[in-house]
Design an enzyme around this catalytic site. Structure first.
Site, short mmCIF file in Angstrom:
data_model
loop_
_atom_site.label_atom_id
_atom_site.label_comp_id
_atom_site.label_asym_id
_atom_site.label_seq_id
_atom_site.Cartn_x
_atom_site.Cartn_y
_atom_site.Cartn_z
N VAL A 1 -4.81 -3.15 4.91
CA VAL A 1 -5.07 -2.39 6.13
C VAL A 1 -3.85 -1.51 6.40
CG1 VAL A 1 -5.57 -2.54 8.58
CG2 VAL A 1 -6.47 -4.28 7.02
N HIS A 2 -4.08 -0.21 6.56
CA HIS A 2 -2.96 0.72 6.65
C HIS A 2 -2.41 0.81 8.08
CE1 HIS A 2 -4.88 2.67 2.89
NE2 HIS A 2 -4.31 1.51 2.65
N ASN B 1 -6.80 -3.74 -4.44
CA ASN B 1 -8.03 -3.12 -4.94
C ASN B 1 -7.77 -1.83 -5.70
OD1 ASN B 1 -7.38 -2.49 -2.13
ND2 ASN B 1 -9.05 -1.01 -2.27
N HIS C 1 -3.32 -9.61 -1.09
CA HIS C 1 -3.56 -8.22 -0.67
C HIS C 1 -4.41 -8.13 0.59
CE1 HIS C 1 -3.71 -3.96 -0.87
NE2 HIS C 1 -5.02 -3.95 -0.94
N HIS D 1 -11.40 -2.75 7.04
CA HIS D 1 -11.41 -3.99 6.24
C HIS D 1 -11.61 -5.26 7.09
CE1 HIS D 1 -10.28 -1.37 3.05
NE2 HIS D 1 -9.11 -1.10 3.57
N ASP E 1 -1.58 -2.69 -4.01
CA ASP E 1 -1.87 -1.25 -3.94
C ASP E 1 -0.59 -0.45 -4.17
OD1 ASP E 1 -4.52 -1.79 -3.59
OD2 ASP E 1 -4.68 -1.01 -1.56
N ASP F 1 0.82 -1.21 0.00
CA ASP F 1 0.00 0.00 0.00
C ASP F 1 0.86 1.27 0.00
OD1 ASP F 1 -1.28 -2.36 1.40
OD2 ASP F 1 -3.04 -1.13 1.09
FE LIG Z 1 -6.15 -2.15 -0.46
#
Ligand SMILES: [Fe+2]
Ligand SMILES: *[C@@H]1O[C@H](CO)[C@@H](O)[C@H](O)[C@H]1NC(C)=O
Ligand SMILES: *[C@@H]1O[C@H](CO)[C@@H](O)[C@H](O)[C@H]1NC(C)=O
Ligand SMILES: *[C@@H]1O[C@H](CO)[C@@H](O)[C@H](O)[C@H]1NC(C)=O
Length: 477
Positions: free
Chosen positions: A352-353, A229, A314, A324, A191, A164
């Site tokens: 997930v960030h 995504n 992912h 998420h 991502d 990400d």
């Molecule tokens: Fe994502």
């Protein structure tokens, strides 16, 4: 003798059940100093365009075959197609070999891409530094990469994990810290550019800036790609409905080498690791191509040659963040039992960030009508690690579920990256590095004992021990 056996089992039972009930993971209290999660402006030097007419840009390499004797070199020329050739050799400025690639281009709404080149360079020697040159005349550019050692059970190798990433100042910090880690290959968990946060022309432009942004690493070492995504780019309002269009034009993968029918899922073997890349956003239920492919690929895993079995995807299967939450359940229902049966060492995910690591747990006995309905300690299960903390413009996922579920070992909402340093067939050192600490302060680290070899050794030791205590009577425990 019988009573001794009972006692041994009883002790084992106690320690197992106390592990099941008594453990609670750590939710880090660390609060990072806030940096704005904004994309770096287009004219920033982080996205500098190389000098010269039609100079190659966005240079990136990835593994080009199953075993590491090939690379795919990709780049973009902005003005005209130019040459598809890569000149290369084992000493600097002495390019005795060349390989010819292909060129392609695409449109995204009204954006027209540059000329995207992909060139397979194969038949390389293991463990060798190669220099390469692309482009022509004064606009040509030179880079180098190191091939991995020959596949083998005790070959040390250091991987980095990034997810990400995006293109903010935090992304730059992650990338710079990663580049000081000494890792040799990136396992990227999806991502990439976050270009889909833009509209119209800017989507394509932000893919271009991202390609230039990561070139400082991607031109010199392979990044093993998986899609998230943000690669889908289903944008009907501007007439763009082909999933993964930009990603698939720009980022090649060696999927044919592992007999995959799609660049979205594939496998590579590198040094002592067998790496399986899955696609969270392609069909994976029973009878789909991805399901059939994974079933066959898992049969090919040979722990005598590549002891380390690593899966990339992912969407995390175990995640205790509000962000998420449970999105990985559908894939868990299909693949978790295979991961346990095959003793996957570790599953890396993004999405997930934040950062999170699980215990070795599985939830494979529940079948809707009966069985355990909760993740239980399981020595054959992988560790699940989420590293969606690259630092993109969406910011951090700061809300963890409370209380921390028993399957969650450590979690922290910060930016960072991880490294996995394989030592030999039994041991690997794992580190997660949060950005604020720089590279020298690993925030979460542990020794990973290989699931195949560690448990075999343990079984052998146990057996020897048992045989000794029962005085040579053959028995199975
Ligand atoms: Fe994502
Ligand atoms: C690709 O490049 C060719 C040659 O410049 C051009 O004619 C064509 O329109 C381009 N195609 C797309 C899809 O942009
Ligand atoms: C469902 O799980 C129970 C308990 O583990 C087991 O006895 C049963 O055979 C399972 N049924 C099916 C159809 O898998
Ligand atoms: C494997 O590596 C670990 C960690 O460096 C070391 O302790 C162990 O002795 C090594 N095993 C063998 C068989 O060399």
């Amino acid at each position: 003798m019988q009573s001794l056996f009972v006692k041994v089992t009883f002790v084992a039972f106690i320690s197992l059940s106390s592990a099941a009930i008594g453990y609670g993971g750590v939710t880090s209290k660390f609060v990072r100093s806030e940096w704005p999660s904004v994309d770096i402006p287009l004219n920033n030097e982080a996205f500098a365009i190389p000098k010269g007419h039609n100079a190659p840009q966005q240079v990136h390499i990835t593994q080009g075959d199953y075993d590491g004797k090939a690379v795919i070199i990709s780049w973009v020329t902005p003005d005209e197609p130019g040459s598809n050739k890569v000149h290369y050799g084992t000493s600097e400025k002495n390019y005795v070999h060349s390989a010819e690639g292909t060129v392609t281009n695409y449109t995204f709404h009204e954006y027209k891409s540059g000329y995207i080149h992909h060139c397979l360079v194969d038949g390389l020697e293991y463990d060798t530094k190669y220099y390469y040159k692309i482009g022509s005349g004064e606009s040509s550019r030179e880079f180098w990469f190191q091939t991995p050692p020959r596949i083998g059970p005790d070959v040390p190798y250091k991987f980095g994990m990034i997810g990400d990433l995006g293109q903010t100042y935090n992304s730059l910090s992650t990338l710079e810290h990663y580049m000081h880690s000494g890792a040799q290959t990136v396992l990227f968990v999806g991502d990439l550019s976050y270009a889909d946060r833009y509209q119209y022309n800017d989507v394509g432009l932000r893919w271009d800036t991202w390609g230039r942004f990561v070139e400082r690493s991607t031109a010199y070492q392979p990044w093993i790609w998986s899609a998230g995504n943000h690669e889908i780019e289903y944008m009907p309002y501007m007439g763009e409905v082909t999933p993964f269009k930009s990603y698939l034009y720009r980022y090649a993968t060696p999927y044919l080498a592992s007999k995959s029918s799609s660049p979205m899922w594939y496998a590579v073997r590198r040094a002592s690791a067998h790496i399986i890349v899955l696609s969270s956003y392609s069909p994976f239920v029973k009878y789909t191509p991805q399901w059939f492919w994974l079933k066959e690929e898992l049969k090919k895993v040979d722990r005598e040659k590549t002891p380390w079995l690593i899966v990339l995807m992912h969407v995390p299967i175990y995640n205790s963040n509000e962000a998420h939450f449970m999105e990985g359940e559908s894939m868990r229902a299909v693949f978790e039992k295979w991961f346990v049966r095959k003793k996957v060492d570790v599953v890396f995910a993004g999405h997930v960030h934040a950062y999170e690591r699980s215990y070795r747990i599985s939830n494979i006995n529940y079948n809707v009508s009966s069985g355990d309905r909760y993740p239980m300690p399981d020595k054959s299960a992988p560790v699940y690690i989420t590293v969606g903390d690259g630092g993109n413009q969406e910011g951090l996922a700061g809300r963890f579920r409370d209380p921390q579920p028993e399957y969650s070992a450590f979690r922290e909402a910060s930016y960072g990256h991880s490294t996995l340093e394989i030592k030999n067939r039994t041991h690997a050192f794992y580190h997660w590095n949060r950005n604020d600490d720089g590279k020298k302060v690993p925030t979460d680290s542990f020794v990973i004992h290989n699931r195949h070899w560690a448990s075999n050794l343990r079984r052998r030791k146990l057996k020897k021990h048992y045989l000794r205590i029962v005085g040579g009577r053959t028995a199975t425990i």
